[in-house]
Design a protein around this motif. Structure first.
Motif, PDB file in Angstrom:
ATOM      1  N   ILE A  88       0.853  -1.183   0.000  1.00 37.52           N
ATOM      2  CA  ILE A  88       0.000   0.000   0.000  1.00 37.52           C
ATOM      3  C   ILE A  88       0.890   1.235   0.000  1.00 37.52           C
ATOM      4  CG2 ILE A  88      -1.707   1.308   1.339  1.00 37.52           C
ATOM      5  CD1 ILE A  88      -2.511  -1.518   2.528  1.00 37.52           C
ATOM      6  N   THR A  89       0.645   2.146  -0.940  1.00 38.67           N
ATOM      7  CA  THR A  89       1.408   3.389  -1.009  1.00 38.67           C
ATOM      8  C   THR A  89       0.449   4.548  -0.836  1.00 38.67           C
ATOM      9  OG1 THR A  89       2.938   2.337  -2.559  1.00 38.67           O
ATOM     10  CG2 THR A  89       3.046   4.736  -2.367  1.00 38.67           C
ATOM     11  N   VAL A  90       0.775   5.454   0.080  1.00 37.21           N
ATOM     12  CA  VAL A  90      -0.095   6.587   0.405  1.00 37.21           C
ATOM     13  C   VAL A  90       0.695   7.884   0.296  1.00 37.21           C
ATOM     14  CG1 VAL A  90       0.372   6.451   2.887  1.00 37.21           C
ATOM     15  CG2 VAL A  90      -1.773   7.482   2.085  1.00 37.21           C
ATOM     16  N   ILE A  91       0.010   8.947  -0.067  1.00 37.51           N
ATOM     17  CA  ILE A  91       0.609  10.274  -0.113  1.00 37.51           C
ATOM     18  C   ILE A  91       0.510  10.932   1.264  1.00 37.51           C
ATOM     19  CG2 ILE A  91       0.315  12.614  -1.027  1.00 37.51           C
ATOM     20  CD1 ILE A  91      -0.506  11.319  -3.678  1.00 37.51           C
ATOM     21  N   ASP A  92       1.642  11.312   1.807  1.00 36.45           N
ATOM     22  CA  ASP A  92       1.705  12.114   3.032  1.00 36.45           C
ATOM     23  C   ASP A  92       1.960  13.550   2.575  1.00 36.45           C
ATOM     24  OD1 ASP A  92       1.850  12.862   5.703  1.00 36.45           O
ATOM     25  OD2 ASP A  92       3.957  12.328   5.893  1.00 36.45           O
ATOM     26  N   GLY A  93       0.870  14.258   2.280  1.00 38.88           N
ATOM     27  CA  GLY A  93       0.965  15.520   1.556  1.00 38.88           C
ATOM     28  C   GLY A  93       1.739  16.603   2.254  1.00 38.88           C
ATOM     29  N   ARG A  94       1.557  16.706   3.566  1.00 40.39           N
ATOM     30  CA  ARG A  94       2.267  17.764   4.286  1.00 40.39           C
ATOM     31  C   ARG A  94       3.771  17.519   4.301  1.00 40.39           C
ATOM     32  NH1 ARG A  94      -0.881  18.518   9.182  1.00 40.39           N
ATOM     33  NH2 ARG A  94      -2.233  19.829   7.892  1.00 40.39           N
ATOM     34  N   GLY A  95       4.159  16.264   4.165  1.00 33.22           N
ATOM     35  CA  GLY A  95       5.580  15.948   4.080  1.00 33.22           C
ATOM     36  C   GLY A  95       6.095  15.901   2.656  1.00 33.22           C
ATOM     37  N   HIS A  96       5.180  16.107   1.677  1.00 35.02           N
ATOM     38  CA  HIS A  96       5.567  16.084   0.255  1.00 35.02           C
ATOM     39  C   HIS A  96       6.307  14.788  -0.078  1.00 35.02           C
ATOM     40  CE1 HIS A  96       4.468  20.345   0.025  1.00 35.02           C
ATOM     41  NE2 HIS A  96       5.067  20.457   1.193  1.00 35.02           N
ATOM     42  N   ARG A  97       5.676  13.661   0.260  1.00 37.60           N
ATOM     43  CA  ARG A  97       6.362  12.381   0.132  1.00 37.60           C
ATOM     44  C   ARG A  97       5.361  11.244  -0.025  1.00 37.60           C
ATOM     45  NH1 ARG A  97       8.452  11.822   6.463  1.00 37.60           N
ATOM     46  NH2 ARG A  97       6.374  11.714   7.401  1.00 37.60           N
ATOM     47  N   LEU A  98       5.896  10.080  -0.403  1.00 39.17           N
ATOM     48  CA  LEU A  98       5.133   8.843  -0.467  1.00 39.17           C
ATOM     49  C   LEU A  98       5.602   7.935   0.663  1.00 39.17           C
ATOM     50  CD1 LEU A  98       5.520   8.079  -4.290  1.00 39.17           C
ATOM     51  CD2 LEU A  98       3.831   9.562  -3.188  1.00 39.17           C
ATOM     52  N   MET A  99       4.660   7.177   1.231  1.00 40.40           N
ATOM     53  CA  MET A  99       5.011   6.197   2.250  1.00 40.40           C
ATOM     54  C   MET A  99       4.409   4.864   1.852  1.00 40.40           C
ATOM     55  SD  MET A  99       4.663   8.516   5.702  1.00 40.40           S
ATOM     56  CE  MET A  99       5.380   7.283   6.766  1.00 40.40           C
ATOM     57  N   GLN A 100       5.188   3.806   2.034  1.00 39.09           N
ATOM     58  CA  GLN A 100       4.749   2.484   1.596  1.00 39.09           C
ATOM     59  C   GLN A 100       4.730   1.514   2.777  1.00 39.09           C
ATOM     60  OE1 GLN A 100       7.155  -0.037  -1.266  1.00 39.09           O
ATOM     61  NE2 GLN A 100       5.496   0.597  -2.647  1.00 39.09           N
ATOM     62  N   PHE A 101       3.671   0.664   2.788  1.00 38.23           N
ATOM     63  CA  PHE A 101       3.458  -0.323   3.846  1.00 38.23           C
ATOM     64  C   PHE A 101       3.117  -1.667   3.205  1.00 38.23           C
ATOM     65  CE2 PHE A 101       2.285   3.863   5.293  1.00 38.23           C
ATOM     66  CZ  PHE A 101       2.796   3.971   6.579  1.00 38.23           C
ATOM     67  N   GLU A 120      11.102  14.380  -6.118  1.00 34.54           N
ATOM     68  CA  GLU A 120      10.662  15.334  -5.099  1.00 34.54           C
ATOM     69  C   GLU A 120       9.295  15.890  -5.502  1.00 34.54           C
ATOM     70  OE1 GLU A 120      15.143  16.845  -3.794  1.00 34.54           O
ATOM     71  OE2 GLU A 120      13.798  18.218  -4.834  1.00 34.54           O
ATOM     72  N   PHE A 121       8.581  16.451  -4.522  1.00 36.94           N
ATOM     73  CA  PHE A 121       7.201  16.863  -4.774  1.00 36.94           C
ATOM     74  C   PHE A 121       6.913  18.236  -4.183  1.00 36.94           C
ATOM     75  CE2 PHE A 121       7.296  12.222  -4.236  1.00 36.94           C
ATOM     76  CZ  PHE A 121       6.709  11.794  -5.423  1.00 36.94           C
ATOM     77  N   ASN A 122       5.927  18.886  -4.774  1.00 36.30           N
ATOM     78  CA  ASN A 122       5.284  20.060  -4.187  1.00 36.30           C
ATOM     79  C   ASN A 122       3.783  19.824  -4.208  1.00 36.30           C
ATOM     80  OD1 ASN A 122       7.043  22.193  -3.237  1.00 36.30           O
ATOM     81  ND2 ASN A 122       7.828  22.304  -5.329  1.00 36.30           N
ATOM     82  N   ASP A 123       3.268  19.354  -3.074  1.00 38.77           N
ATOM     83  CA  ASP A 123       1.845  19.057  -2.896  1.00 38.77           C
ATOM     84  C   ASP A 123       1.377  17.918  -3.806  1.00 38.77           C
ATOM     85  OD1 ASP A 123      -0.659  19.197  -1.803  1.00 38.77           O
ATOM     86  OD2 ASP A 123      -1.301  20.928  -2.980  1.00 38.77           O
TER      87      ASP A 123
END
Length: 289
Positions: A88-101, A120-123
């Protein structure tokens, strides 16, 4: 301490740390996806949690909290996707990143930070994983789509002309469908990033989430007028589902959505703090709240 960490710390000291939902409930359910077993996986944008439900709405798993440690979120959990292997991959928007579980919620990795370089990301807002494992992410403020492999290694990126919101892959053509909520349109891109078409220009009102069935039917959540719009594979509007309201079958800021293997339409009804399960004609079957 960077400015983001300082801001969150100040909120916490002031007693304004973001709310987390009671178990099995939501603060602001935003992202929604289903896995190969029709489990319903929901990311809570303001609640910093991921919850997994059975097809019947029984809570199976829950994880997530605010913080700076591995597996903790900074907030604004927007899009979420799941691969054929259950990751499962989710967007952690405030951190401008992806997290995977993994499918049980075990933390695997974090990818990205705020910026404009590749990876890298911006929103970041929307995310989808294609059948071949490729992951597509809408990088809103950088006005581009970034593409990763199943292990979240950067592959390529292509620009788009406006702020992209959500993204889906057409299972027949492999084309990339992107919602542009400020322009009320869905753009179609080939695998090289060339825009090859669009639809919905006269039919949409702030399109947010998008899902395409294996037959090619397109479901779009519209937060502007709280409806779900259904298009055929040629982009012709077939019908509308719902309107603003609190009663079952009505919506308030619908967001992520999906159609499961039984043909049920599942919608994250964000500001009503619930997930609705309906027929694809709009008849309410059940709610999770």
């Amino acid at each position: 301490m960077n400015r983001l960490a300082l801001w969150i710390s100040v909120l916490a000291l002031a007693g304004c740390e973001p709310e987390q939902p009671p178990i099995g409930q939501f603060v602001d359910c935003e992202g929604l996806t289903i896995d190969s077993e029709d489990r319903i996986i929901v990311s809570d944008e303001d609640g910093a949690t991921i919850q997994v439900f059975s097809p019947d709405g029984e809570l199976l798993a829950r994880w997530g909290e605010y913080g700076f440690e591995e597996g903790q979120f900074l907030g604004n959990l927007d899009g979420i996707t799941v691969g054929s292997d259950g990751r499962i991959t989710v967007i952690d928007g405030r951190g401008h990143r992806l997290m995977q579980f993994d499918r049980e919620g075990k933390y695997l990795q974090t990818v990205g930070k705020q910026g404009t370089a590749n990876g890298e990301f911006n929103d970041p807002e929307g995310i989808v994983q294609a059948a071949d494992g490729t992951v597509y992410v809408t990088d809103e403020d950088n006005r581009r789509i970034q593409v990763f492999d199943a292990d979240l290694k950067f592959l390529r990126a292509f620009p788009v002309p406006a702020d992209p919101e959500a993204v889906a892959i057409h299972p027949k053509t492999g084309q990339i469908h992107v919602t542009f909520s400020k322009d009320d349109v869905i753009g179609i891109y080939d695998l090289e990033g060339k825009r090859v078409g669009s639809y919905g220009e006269d039919d949409l009102d702030t399109p947010d989430g998008i899902f395409i069935t294996k037959e090619g039917t397109v479901y779009v959540s519209c937060s502007g007028d709280d409806r779900i719009r259904v298009f055929d594979e040629k982009g012709k509007l077939l019908r509308e589902i719902g309107s603003f309201g609190r009663e079952p079958g009505h919506f308030d800021q619908p967001a992520g959505l999906a159609v499961d293997s039984k043909g049920r339409l599942i919608v994250a009804d964000s500001d009503n703090r619930r997930v609705q399960i309906l027929t694809t004609e709009g008849k309410v079957l059940s709610e999770i709240k």
